[in-house]
Design an enzyme around this catalytic site. Structure first.
Site, PDB file in Angstrom:
ATOM      1  CB  CYS A 332      -2.443   7.630  -2.735  1.00  0.00           C
ATOM      2  SG  CYS A 332      -1.597   6.344  -1.771  1.00  0.00           S
ATOM      3  CG  HIS A 444      -2.569   4.902  -6.935  1.00  0.00           C
ATOM      4  ND1 HIS A 444      -2.102   6.191  -6.991  1.00  0.00           N
ATOM      5  CD2 HIS A 444      -2.070   4.366  -5.788  1.00  0.00           C
ATOM      6  CE1 HIS A 444      -1.349   6.433  -5.933  1.00  0.00           C
ATOM      7  NE2 HIS A 444      -1.320   5.349  -5.182  1.00  0.00           N
TER       8      HIS A 444
END
Length: 525
Positions: A332, A444
């Site tokens: 991310c 994630h």
């Protein structure tokens, strides 16, 4: 209508979350439909639900303990700090804007009280027991009038309160007595029992202090919980990472940069649970060294944490590691940092229009106002020595980001996105450098995919000349989820043996366990 009980603490980090987790598992084992609830949570570590909502990770673990799919109703208000004095406010899973701590606590949070009350009513209708977690301490006199997480919630839910103190840090008795003294009489009346947490040593030596505590406060001590060594459960707060180092030695060393605004560090729990893996958080001033893998994690503020890497010299250290052939990956915000440039013309994260990235991936990220919140499924595209052997491998994860990343010509994506819950898919995620040794993704939870994790670790072992089994043997048949269930049962068993569950059930107005449990009835009376 459900019965409710609430866990509050004399301070932060005394063990409220873990006690709620244990109670959820105990009540579930005893045959009840139980649900966790925390009206307002402040955390960087969040989770995306099946319907695309964002919630705190602590309530996710508590939901797993209760045997439930996580839902935003378990945590209707989530505050995600964006700086030292401001937070993004998320209500029922959706961001509603940023707010300074001053504005939030001086009354602008009061509109949320009705949402909290309605959510509680819904849970009362759908479950038999609600286990509620407070926040911080209920005795913060400067915040108490507008507090949405402690005594007001106890009154709304009709929940007796268990007050938890951490004896391992010292001063537990003073903390209990002082907390009760600072409460209004009607608030102190809501406290129906005391729990001492993290006790080590001979219980008989503590008994005189417990007798004093009961006599002084008029409240019964309903449990003295042991300090549990080696409990492998996800942590919600980065404070828990201050001493994190999963093994003194290991065949493989994975270094995770400890960013000031690190978020979603549960991404690495599955790696930490693997035998022979040392997961090391590299904190300010510590050398990066020569690990087998460098990870730049997610962050709540990519721009500010990238500046931290430049200011501390870690940016140069990561570049040197990549030049030496050490694999580097970013998740991310970490993925965004690996690119050529970050653009923020809307000033979503800082007042800088642009900032050069580490330049290890040929990608450019632009921040926009709309956040992507979705669970997603994808397939590995291949690329380089690490991923070419597992091209087509299915993976799952979740996305929480406001950046949009564009790949340069010739840069390969890491994943093909097959589906996003709530709509979408057919595009690509992440990027892999031509060398195949630097890569990033918005997914994630990517390391929670057993086969991908097993392949990654096997490939790293092969680079070190270490032995490795077959892919299926290394994957361990879903070791991560199995280990979590085992650890939740271990937690429940340990707490069951040291809680006065008979009196806790009496506080709930319930007769006790519906199902027999091994060792049930062995707690203190």
């Amino acid at each position: 209508m459900a019965k409710a009980i609430m866990v509050q603490g004399t301070a932060s980090h005394v063990g409220k979350s873990i006690l709620v987790t244990a109670l959820c598992r105990i009540f579930r084992q005893d045959g009840y439909r139980v649900v966790p609830f925390k009206a307002q949570n402040m955390a960087l570590n969040s989770f995306v639900t099946a319907d695309g909502g964002e919630m705190g990770r602590a309530q996710v673990l508590q939901a797993q303990a209760a045997g439930l799919e996580p839902a935003v109703e378990m945590n209707p208000v989530l505050l995600k700090p964006t700086g030292n004095a401001a937070s993004q406010v998320i209500v029922l899973g959706k961001p509603v804007g940023n707010m300074s701590a001053r504005d939030y606590h001086l009354g602008k949070n009061q509109d949320l009280l009705g949402i909290i009350e309605e959510t509680l009513r819904r849970l009362h209708r759908e479950y038999e027991i609600i286990v509620i977690e407070g926040a911080g301490s209920p005795a913060e006199v400067n915040l108490k009038e507008r507090d949405l997480a402690n005594m007001r919630v106890s009154r709304l839910a009709g929940a007796p309160v268990l007050l938890v103190a951490d004896i391992d840090r010292g001063g537990a008795l003073a903390a209990v007595v002082g907390t009760l003294a600072l409460l209004e009489p009607e608030e102190a009346e809501q406290v129906r029992g005391i729990v001492i947490n993290k006790f080590r040593g001979d219980r008989s030596l503590l008994d005189p202090a417990l007798e004093f505590l009961e006599a002084r406060t008029g409240k019964p001590v309903l449990g003295v919980l042991p300090y549990l060594q080696g409990l492998r459960l996800p942590a919600e707060d980065s404070v828990c990472l201050e001493e994190a180092d999963t093994a003194a030695e290991g065949e493989l060393e994975i270094a995770v940069l400890y960013l000031p605004r690190i978020s979603n560090f549960t991404d690495f729990d599955s790696l930490a649970l693997e035998p022979g893996v040392r997961l090391r958080y590299v904190k300010d001033g510590e050398p990066l060294g020569s690990p087998d893998l460098v990870i730049i994690p997610g962050t709540k503020n990519t721009t500010e944490d990238l500046l931290y890497l430049y200011e501390t010299g870690y940016a140069a250290a990561v570049r040197r590691a990549a030049a030496q052939g050490i694999p580097v990956c970013g998740i991310c915000g970490g993925y965004q940092m690996l690119g050529r440039e970050l653009r923020d013309v809307e000033h979503s994260e800082s007042f800088r229009d642009e900032l050069p990235g580490l330049g290890l991936l040929d990608v450019v990220t632009t921040f926009v106002g709309e956040k992507i919140l979705a669970r997603a499924r994808g397939e590995v595209c291949g690329g380089g020595p690490l991923f070419q052997e597992i091209a087509g491998l299915p993976v799952a994860g979740y996305e929480i980001h406001m950046g949009r990343t564009v790949l340069g010509e010739g840069t390969r994506p890491l994943l093909r996105v097959v589906e996003r819950e709530g709509g979408g898919g057919g595009d690509f995620d992440g990027a892999v450098a031509p060398s195949g040794l630097v890569w990033g993704t918005y997914f994630h939870g990517i390391f929670d995919n057993d086969l991908l994790r097993a392949h990654l670790l096997g490939w790293l072992r092969r680079r070190r000349g270490l032995s490795q089994g077959t892919l299926e043997e290394k994957a361990g048949g879903g070791r991560g989820s199995t280990c979590l269930e085992r650890e939740l049962d271990r937690l429940a068993g340990a707490y069951r043996a040291h809680l006065n569950l008979e009196k806790i059930y009496a506080l709930l107005g319930l007769p006790g366990p519906r199902l027999p449990r091994p060792g049930a009835g062995g707690g203190p009376k």
